[in-house]
Design an enzyme around this catalytic site. Sequence first.
Site, PDB file in Angstrom:
ATOM      1  N   ALA A   1       0.894  -1.086  -0.022  1.00 15.35           N
ATOM      2  CA  ALA A   1       0.009  -0.050  -0.030  1.00 15.35           C
ATOM      3  C   ALA A   1       0.752   1.168  -0.017  1.00 15.35           C
ATOM      4  O   ALA A   1       1.942   1.208   0.473  1.00 15.35           O
ATOM      5  CB  ALA A   1      -0.742  -0.125   1.237  1.00 15.35           C
ATOM      6  N   HIS A   2       0.407   2.300  -0.622  1.00 17.31           N
ATOM      7  CA  HIS A   2       0.959   3.450  -0.726  1.00 17.31           C
ATOM      8  C   HIS A   2       2.243   3.644  -1.386  1.00 17.31           C
ATOM      9  O   HIS A   2       3.244   4.506  -0.840  1.00 17.31           O
ATOM     10  CB  HIS A   2       1.154   4.284   0.733  1.00 17.31           C
ATOM     11  CG  HIS A   2      -0.383   4.213   1.521  1.00 17.31           C
ATOM     12  ND1 HIS A   2      -1.483   4.822   1.289  1.00 17.31           N
ATOM     13  CD2 HIS A   2      -0.708   3.423   2.390  1.00 17.31           C
ATOM     14  CE1 HIS A   2      -2.443   4.507   1.798  1.00 17.31           C
ATOM     15  NE2 HIS A   2      -2.041   3.558   2.690  1.00 17.31           N
ATOM     16  N   ARG A   3       2.610   2.556  -2.306  1.00 13.15           N
ATOM     17  CA  ARG A   3       3.919   2.504  -2.837  1.00 13.15           C
ATOM     18  C   ARG A   3       5.012   2.251  -1.816  1.00 13.15           C
ATOM     19  O   ARG A   3       6.338   2.528  -2.420  1.00 13.15           O
ATOM     20  CB  ARG A   3       4.348   3.671  -3.818  1.00 13.15           C
ATOM     21  CG  ARG A   3       2.932   3.917  -4.906  1.00 13.15           C
ATOM     22  CD  ARG A   3       3.379   4.828  -5.737  1.00 13.15           C
ATOM     23  NE  ARG A   3       4.746   4.628  -6.667  1.00 13.15           N
ATOM     24  CZ  ARG A   3       4.667   3.758  -7.570  1.00 13.15           C
ATOM     25  NH1 ARG A   3       3.745   3.141  -7.866  1.00 13.15           N
ATOM     26  NH2 ARG A   3       5.935   3.658  -8.326  1.00 13.15           N
ATOM     27  N   LEU A   4       4.684   1.538  -0.833  1.00 19.34           N
ATOM     28  CA  LEU A   4       5.789   1.235   0.221  1.00 19.34           C
ATOM     29  C   LEU A   4       6.348  -0.043  -0.179  1.00 19.34           C
ATOM     30  O   LEU A   4       6.070  -1.135   0.694  1.00 19.34           O
ATOM     31  CB  LEU A   4       5.159   1.290   1.601  1.00 19.34           C
ATOM     32  CG  LEU A   4       4.807   2.897   2.013  1.00 19.34           C
ATOM     33  CD1 LEU A   4       4.269   3.016   3.191  1.00 19.34           C
ATOM     34  CD2 LEU A   4       5.878   3.904   1.666  1.00 19.34           C
TER      35      LEU A   4
END
Length: 193
Positions: free
Chosen positions: A169-172
Amino acid sequence: MTDDPHALFDAWLAEAVASEPNDPNAMALATADAVGRPSVRMVLLKGHDARGFVFYTNQESRKAGEIAANGHVALLFHWKSQRRQVRVEGPIGPVTDAEADAYFASRARDSQLGAWASDQSRPLASREAFEERFEAAKARFEGGEVPRPPHWSGYRVAPERIEFWQDRAHRLHERRLFTRTSDTAWTEGLLFP
């Protein structure tokens, strides 16, 4: 969690086979010519073990010419439904004739005939011209086995780097990089997303 990149690849591929609707063994193959101009296309993985990743092709194709000019390639497996990808980099070399013969013999007859009919990557005047060549190959080998053409074989990519990318999620994202240190040993580390 395994520290063996080949075992991890096998697990991820098995999950992709169970969920991907088409060609979970599809991989992008990136090559470069003698002056470094890149080229990429999709091919199918036909074998994998500790020695590397195997695919088969016409050895008179553009990709084969680029492999002859620059013996290092990159592969990319992208499994969209799994939200994963695997990147592989390393030198490439031919499979043995015995391996190529065995795989060619396992192919569907029409695929075997297609290998005889196609001048892969060369200009084609019309679809009908190719179909005529296919029919000529069919007549040539009617009633008998279709031998492997002398210009058709396989390649094995011997990985020096294998990166496993998992969407988060969230490009993590999570990125695990395995780097070969010897014929049987790997180091492992993480990369920033």
